[in-house]
Design a protein around this motif. Structure first.
Motif, mmCIF file in Angstrom:
data_model
loop_
_atom_site.group_PDB
_atom_site.id
_atom_site.type_symbol
_atom_site.label_atom_id
_atom_site.label_comp_id
_atom_site.label_asym_id
_atom_site.label_seq_id
_atom_site.Cartn_x
_atom_site.Cartn_y
_atom_site.Cartn_z
ATOM 1 N N GLU A 44 1.291 -0.797 -0.252
ATOM 2 C CA GLU A 44 -0.080 -0.167 0.606
ATOM 3 C C GLU A 44 0.733 1.345 -0.041
ATOM 4 O OE1 GLU A 44 -3.435 -1.522 2.384
ATOM 5 O OE2 GLU A 44 -2.988 -0.129 3.572
ATOM 6 N N ARG A 45 0.225 2.279 -0.336
ATOM 7 C CA ARG A 45 0.650 3.302 -0.367
ATOM 8 C C ARG A 45 1.331 4.506 1.195
ATOM 9 N NH1 ARG A 45 -1.163 7.566 -5.077
ATOM 10 N NH2 ARG A 45 -1.294 6.478 -6.031
ATOM 11 N N ALA A 46 2.442 4.825 1.339
ATOM 12 C CA ALA A 46 2.198 5.139 2.241
ATOM 13 C C ALA A 46 3.730 6.728 2.987
ATOM 14 C CB ALA A 46 3.693 3.706 3.408
ATOM 15 N N LEU A 47 3.055 7.160 3.910
ATOM 16 C CA LEU A 47 3.497 8.282 3.845
ATOM 17 C C LEU A 47 5.298 8.095 4.184
ATOM 18 C CD1 LEU A 47 3.144 11.579 4.725
ATOM 19 C CD2 LEU A 47 3.120 10.361 7.317
ATOM 20 N N VAL A 48 6.112 9.357 3.820
ATOM 21 C CA VAL A 48 7.388 9.389 3.647
ATOM 22 C C VAL A 48 7.570 10.400 5.056
ATOM 23 C CG1 VAL A 48 9.619 9.163 2.903
ATOM 24 C CG2 VAL A 48 7.784 7.695 1.780
ATOM 25 N N ALA A 49 6.999 11.113 4.328
ATOM 26 C CA ALA A 49 7.400 12.221 5.036
ATOM 27 C C ALA A 49 6.639 13.822 4.005
ATOM 28 C CB ALA A 49 8.873 12.901 4.736
ATOM 29 N N VAL A 50 6.237 14.631 5.259
ATOM 30 C CA VAL A 50 5.468 15.659 5.534
ATOM 31 C C VAL A 50 6.298 17.077 6.067
ATOM 32 C CG1 VAL A 50 3.653 15.225 7.216
ATOM 33 C CG2 VAL A 50 3.375 16.515 5.198
#
Length: 120
Positions: A44-50
């Motif tokens: 699944e698509r996952a957060l890397v950085a924000v």
């Protein structure tokens, strides 16, 4: 209309570095947050950085200390500097931004994605 255009992906050896860039353009009133997600094959698509408009950042545990996110609020760009890359970082990386348009419509926009492959 609003567009996010990514650049900077490619093939790199383990331990190497890459820098991804994303530029937002169009009828933009305000960009609230900008970030990067990734999706590896079969996952699944996952957060890397924000990063938010004030410069506060948040990173996935797996990239802390190796990746750095930054943004230019004048140019409406966000960069992801990736160091000490590992094969597990191989994925399609997507730019994501929460943008308020000139007509006050607010939406989370996505870029088209850029492939990052870490392999010897």
């Amino acid at each position: 209309q609003v567009q996010l255009v990514e650049s900077g992906g490619g093939l790199v050896q383990p331990g190497g570095s890459l820098r991804l860039s994303c530029a937002a353009s169009g009828s933009i009133r305000r960009i609230n947050f900008m970030g990067w997600y990734r999706q590896a094959a079969g996952k699944e698509r996952a957060l890397v950085a924000v990063i938010n408009s004030g410069g506060s950042t948040n990173y996935a545990d797996s990239v802390k200390g190796r990746f750095t996110i930054s943004r230019d609020n004048v140019k409406n760009t966000v960069d992801l500097q990736m160091n000490s890359l590992k094969p597990d970082d191989t994925a399609v990386y997507y730019c994501n931004a929460g943008i308020t348009r000139l007509d006050y419509f607010t939406y989370a926009y996505w870029g088209q994605g850029t492939q990052v492959t870490v392999s010897s």
